[in-house]
Design a protein around this motif. Structure first.
Motif, PDB file in Angstrom:
ATOM      1  N   VAL A   3      -5.941   2.163  -7.499  1.00 42.97           N
ATOM      2  CA  VAL A   3      -6.133   3.415  -6.523  1.00 42.97           C
ATOM      3  C   VAL A   3      -7.392   3.422  -5.908  1.00 42.97           C
ATOM      4  O   VAL A   3      -8.334   3.771  -6.708  1.00 42.97           O
ATOM      5  N   THR A   4      -7.259   3.782  -4.728  1.00 40.81           N
ATOM      6  CA  THR A   4      -8.464   4.277  -3.867  1.00 40.81           C
ATOM      7  C   THR A   4      -8.456   5.607  -3.284  1.00 40.81           C
ATOM      8  O   THR A   4      -7.298   6.063  -3.024  1.00 40.81           O
ATOM      9  N   VAL A   5      -9.529   6.294  -3.587  1.00 44.28           N
ATOM     10  CA  VAL A   5      -9.376   7.597  -3.243  1.00 44.28           C
ATOM     11  C   VAL A   5     -10.318   7.966  -2.056  1.00 44.28           C
ATOM     12  O   VAL A   5     -11.269   7.672  -1.935  1.00 44.28           O
ATOM     13  N   LEU A   6      -9.776   8.725  -1.133  1.00 49.41           N
ATOM     14  CA  LEU A   6     -10.320   9.183  -0.056  1.00 49.41           C
ATOM     15  C   LEU A   6     -10.493  10.592  -0.038  1.00 49.41           C
ATOM     16  O   LEU A   6      -9.944  11.425  -0.585  1.00 49.41           O
ATOM     17  N   ARG A   7     -11.773  11.028   0.412  1.00 49.37           N
ATOM     18  CA  ARG A   7     -12.010  12.532   0.422  1.00 49.37           C
ATOM     19  C   ARG A   7     -12.868  12.800   1.727  1.00 49.37           C
ATOM     20  O   ARG A   7     -14.108  12.171   1.732  1.00 49.37           O
ATOM     21  N   GLU A  20       3.796   9.024  -9.924  1.00 46.40           N
ATOM     22  CA  GLU A  20       4.687   7.922  -9.470  1.00 46.40           C
ATOM     23  C   GLU A  20       3.229   6.831  -9.197  1.00 46.40           C
ATOM     24  O   GLU A  20       3.595   5.770  -9.349  1.00 46.40           O
ATOM     25  N   VAL A  21       2.084   7.390  -8.907  1.00 42.89           N
ATOM     26  CA  VAL A  21       1.107   6.497  -8.469  1.00 42.89           C
ATOM     27  C   VAL A  21       0.499   5.813  -9.953  1.00 42.89           C
ATOM     28  O   VAL A  21       0.639   4.440 -10.027  1.00 42.89           O
ATOM     29  N   ILE A  22       0.522   6.646 -10.705  1.00 41.17           N
ATOM     30  CA  ILE A  22       0.205   6.017 -12.117  1.00 41.17           C
ATOM     31  C   ILE A  22       1.199   4.840 -12.552  1.00 41.17           C
ATOM     32  O   ILE A  22       0.738   4.081 -13.309  1.00 41.17           O
ATOM     33  N   ALA A  23       2.516   5.110 -12.557  1.00 38.09           N
ATOM     34  CA  ALA A  23       3.478   4.327 -12.572  1.00 38.09           C
ATOM     35  C   ALA A  23       3.497   2.783 -12.309  1.00 38.09           C
ATOM     36  O   ALA A  23       3.787   1.922 -13.043  1.00 38.09           O
ATOM     37  N   CYS A  29     -13.935   6.338  -4.132  1.00 39.79           N
ATOM     38  CA  CYS A  29     -13.900   4.997  -5.382  1.00 39.79           C
ATOM     39  C   CYS A  29     -12.708   4.371  -5.367  1.00 39.79           C
ATOM     40  O   CYS A  29     -11.548   4.791  -4.839  1.00 39.79           O
ATOM     41  N   SER A  30     -12.466   3.058  -6.074  1.00 35.74           N
ATOM     42  CA  SER A  30     -11.388   2.376  -6.228  1.00 35.74           C
ATOM     43  C   SER A  30     -11.290   2.391  -8.045  1.00 35.74           C
ATOM     44  O   SER A  30     -12.224   1.911  -8.518  1.00 35.74           O
ATOM     45  N   LEU A  31     -10.190   2.659  -8.389  1.00 31.52           N
ATOM     46  CA  LEU A  31      -9.857   2.505  -9.957  1.00 31.52           C
ATOM     47  C   LEU A  31      -9.181   1.609 -10.272  1.00 31.52           C
ATOM     48  O   LEU A  31      -7.886   1.240  -9.468  1.00 31.52           O
ATOM     49  N   ASP A  32      -9.254   0.688 -11.155  1.00 29.35           N
ATOM     50  CA  ASP A  32      -8.656  -0.434 -11.484  1.00 29.35           C
ATOM     51  C   ASP A  32      -7.630  -0.221 -13.022  1.00 29.35           C
ATOM     52  O   ASP A  32      -8.208   0.101 -13.888  1.00 29.35           O
ATOM     53  N   LYS A  33      -6.562  -0.550 -12.955  1.00 27.51           N
ATOM     54  CA  LYS A  33      -5.612  -0.447 -13.910  1.00 27.51           C
ATOM     55  C   LYS A  33      -5.880  -1.120 -15.140  1.00 27.51           C
ATOM     56  O   LYS A  33      -5.926  -0.683 -16.267  1.00 27.51           O
ATOM     57  N   ASN A  34      -6.307  -2.354 -14.855  1.00 30.72           N
ATOM     58  CA  ASN A  34      -6.611  -3.296 -16.107  1.00 30.72           C
ATOM     59  C   ASN A  34      -7.765  -3.000 -16.759  1.00 30.72           C
ATOM     60  O   ASN A  34      -7.971  -3.375 -17.854  1.00 30.72           O
ATOM     61  N   LYS A  35      -8.714  -2.144 -16.210  1.00 28.96           N
ATOM     62  CA  LYS A  35      -9.884  -1.512 -16.757  1.00 28.96           C
ATOM     63  C   LYS A  35      -9.756  -0.349 -17.448  1.00 28.96           C
ATOM     64  O   LYS A  35     -10.347   0.495 -17.929  1.00 28.96           O
ATOM     65  N   GLY A  36      -8.339   0.486 -17.269  1.00 31.62           N
ATOM     66  CA  GLY A  36      -7.931   1.701 -17.906  1.00 31.62           C
ATOM     67  C   GLY A  36      -8.562   2.806 -17.252  1.00 31.62           C
ATOM     68  O   GLY A  36      -8.724   3.792 -17.679  1.00 31.62           O
ATOM     69  N   GLU A  37      -8.855   2.576 -15.848  1.00 33.51           N
ATOM     70  CA  GLU A  37      -9.508   3.698 -15.095  1.00 33.51           C
ATOM     71  C   GLU A  37      -8.640   4.860 -14.604  1.00 33.51           C
ATOM     72  O   GLU A  37      -9.018   5.680 -14.126  1.00 33.51           O
ATOM     73  N   ILE A  38      -7.225   4.448 -14.604  1.00 34.59           N
ATOM     74  CA  ILE A  38      -6.577   4.994 -13.733  1.00 34.59           C
ATOM     75  C   ILE A  38      -5.743   6.185 -14.664  1.00 34.59           C
ATOM     76  O   ILE A  38      -4.968   5.998 -15.633  1.00 34.59           O
ATOM     77  N   SER A  39      -5.875   7.553 -14.336  1.00 36.79           N
ATOM     78  CA  SER A  39      -5.470   8.495 -15.072  1.00 36.79           C
ATOM     79  C   SER A  39      -5.259   9.721 -14.283  1.00 36.79           C
ATOM     80  O   SER A  39      -5.959  10.000 -13.209  1.00 36.79           O
ATOM     81  N   ILE A  74       0.999  -1.199  -0.114  1.00 37.21           N
ATOM     82  CA  ILE A  74       0.063   0.095  -0.105  1.00 37.21           C
ATOM     83  C   ILE A  74       0.884   1.316  -0.004  1.00 37.21           C
ATOM     84  O   ILE A  74       1.836   1.237   0.882  1.00 37.21           O
ATOM     85  N   MET A  75       0.956   2.219  -0.827  1.00 39.37           N
ATOM     86  CA  MET A  75       1.674   3.235  -0.898  1.00 39.37           C
ATOM     87  C   MET A  75       0.558   4.635  -0.919  1.00 39.37           C
ATOM     88  O   MET A  75      -0.153   4.616  -1.701  1.00 39.37           O
ATOM     89  N   ILE A  76       1.005   5.421   0.102  1.00 44.41           N
ATOM     90  CA  ILE A  76       0.147   6.683   0.085  1.00 44.41           C
ATOM     91  C   ILE A  76       1.211   7.862  -0.607  1.00 44.41           C
ATOM     92  O   ILE A  76       2.337   7.862  -0.290  1.00 44.41           O
TER      93      ILE A  76
END
Length: 506
Positions: free
Chosen positions: A213-217, A205-208, A223-233, A197-199
């Motif tokens: 990726v899970t986003v807290l606000r 670097e996150v994208i690399a 949400c949680s974004l899946d690299k395999n689904k092309g959701e991370i940008s 787990i990296m904060i």
């Protein structure tokens, strides 16, 4: 058996007057790199402190499921026994102890009742090999750079048979090469079946490296974004982090004509008696009224030494050359002299040098100019409160009140307090050393917007930054440094990543 090594279900955590986490759900798959992102104060570190047992069972609501079992960690050693390791931005190593002693401290290898030093050194070398760190295990930690110390921390975690490694802002204090090495190591650990787990606020670097990726606000899972689904940008992450689109992280300001020269250095030389050598050579630079100049260069190029030598020379270097403030020759023997001349310096180390962490916002802001709010050496407390509230609102410092302890604020809000205390001195020239280090994209945007406002009002800003896009995005002119010299000056139009790096590596 679940595909997840970790599930945190409906985690809620409250502090007096603040709900830090509200029904947060967070899952990590086995053998993945999972990045946790969000603005400062979103709850990322709080969630990890719940997971690691720093906030023990009973102080939060919800369940931690690790290894398919509900866990009730009462202290950090409980989570370590299950295979959870956590590495903080502020490293927890003992400088005077050796590398091998640090790796096995608290779980020493013993022969009978005594420590088996030979076996400890052998095992330490195995751990160092795993993190690809080629150092003598008997060398003291204080002899290593920050990047190597970070790898020792990871070796320390691996020595405890870690299954899940948490890294909180691991590259915040690292240079580019050390950051790349660390990210590569995370990929290696992933290949060995260790989940990470990296904060991080560094979205590139996150994208690399991120598989998820899970986003807290505001203490909630967005949400949680899946690299395999092309959701991370980058744009997608930013939108979920701040709750709105930020089309340009570096806000534009109207073209303006710059005024007279506010600060100028001529043939500026700095000699460090401890090192026995000159560290700055014949520096010539100037900044005009209403202008932002950027100072770029690799670590060790002399940027911070330059800033400190201008700001009253607190490190007591030997100086030679001229400082002109609004055309008038000045000589500063103490930071107070620089402040009186209208110069302020926001340090790169807000926790070590910039703030009094155990005191409140009010005291931190007013401390730079107590005479302004005093009469006959008695502080006007009402006026002090008015001033502090003014900056709280002006810089959008997120805190319950000006009585909030600065050490308990997020990094971005601490930086805003650090900036506020120097703005209270009404400077004409503001030196910002790494103004957005370790803060999230939303807070960065706010600081950039405020910088633009300050120069529109006639202030001059000298910005030192290791983030090249920041230098390019915010500067009207750029000076590039290498080995204590200015190797080039570029206009906004001339400056590119390639042109800056070419001058930084001369």
């Amino acid at each position: 058996m679940s595909e997840f090594i970790l599930e945190m279900r409906n985690i809620s955590k409250e502090f007096p007057g603040v709900k830090a986490l509200s029904n947060v759900n967070f899952k990590v798959k086995k053998g993945e790199i999972h990045c946790l992102v969000g603005e400062n104060g979103a709850g990322k570190s709080t969630l990890m402190k719940v997971l690691s047992g720093i906030y023990p069972f009973g102080t939060y609501a919800g369940d931690i499921v690790f290894g398919d079992e509900i866990q009730k960690f009462s202290k950090i050693s409980d989570s370590e026994k299950e295979g959870i390791g956590i590495i903080y931005q502020e490293l927890s190593l003992f400088p005077e102890l050796s590398v091998f002693e640090n790796i096995f401290i608290g779980h020493e290898i013993k022969k009978g009742i005594t420590v088996d030093f030979n076996e400890t050194i052998v095992k330490a070398m195995e751990m160092l090999k795993k993190v690809k760190l080629d150092v003598n295990p008997e060398v003291q930690i204080k002899e290593l750079g920050v990047g190597k110390q970070q790898l020792v921390e990871i070796a320390k975690a691996l020595s405890k048979d870690v299954k899940l490694l948490i890294l909180d802002e691991p590259t915040a204090a690292l240079n580019e090469d050390d950051s790349e090495n660390l990210l590569f190591l995370m990929e290696e650990l992933k290949n060995q079946g260790i989940s990470c787990i990296m904060i991080s606020h560094k979205l590139k670097e996150v994208i690399a490296v991120a598989d998820t990726v899970t986003v807290l606000r505001d203490g909630q899972t967005i949400c949680s974004l899946d690299k395999n689904k092309g959701e991370i940008s980058e744009n997608t992450i930013i939108k979920h982090m701040v709750g709105r689109e930020i089309d340009d992280i570096y806000p534009k300001r109207p073209d303006q004509k710059f005024g007279e020269t506010a600060l100028e250095l001529k043939d500026w030389n700095v000699y460090n008696p401890k090192l026995g050598r000159k560290i700055l050579h014949n520096i010539n630079l100037n900044v005009r009224k209403g202008e932002i100049i950027g100072i770029a260069g690799l670590m060790g190029s002399g940027r911070t030494e330059l800033a400190k030598s201008i700001f009253g020379n607190p490190t007591k270097f030997k100086l030679d050359g001229s400082v002109l403030v609004q055309g008038e020759m000045k000589r500063f023997t103490h930071p107070k002299d620089a402040i009186n001349a209208g110069i302020a310096y926001v340090t790169e180390d807000r926790k070590g040098d910039g703030l009094i962490l155990e005191q409140d916002i009010k005291n931190n802001i007013s401390i730079t100019d107590l005479f302004k709010i005093s009469k006959k050496s008695v502080i006007n407390q009402h006026e002090e409160i008015v001033v502090a509230n003014e900056y709280l609102n002006k810089l959008n410092i997120k805190a319950p009140s000006i009585a909030s302890i600065v050490g308990k604020l997020s990094g971005g809000n601490q930086q805003k307090v650090s900036l506020s205390k120097w703005l209270f001195t009404n400077p004409n020239v503001l030196i910002l050393d790494e103004p957005t280090r370790g803060i999230d994209v939303g807070a960065k945007f706010e600081i950039y917007t405020f910088m633009n406002l300050l120069v529109e009002q006639g202030m001059s800003i000298i910005m030192i930054s290791s983030e090249l896009p920041e230098v390019l995005g915010m500067s009207d002119r750029i000076y590039v440094m290498a080995e204590g010299k200015i190797t080039g000056e570029l206009s906004r139009e001339e400056a590119t990543q390639e042109s800056v790096m070419a001058l930084a590596t001369i």
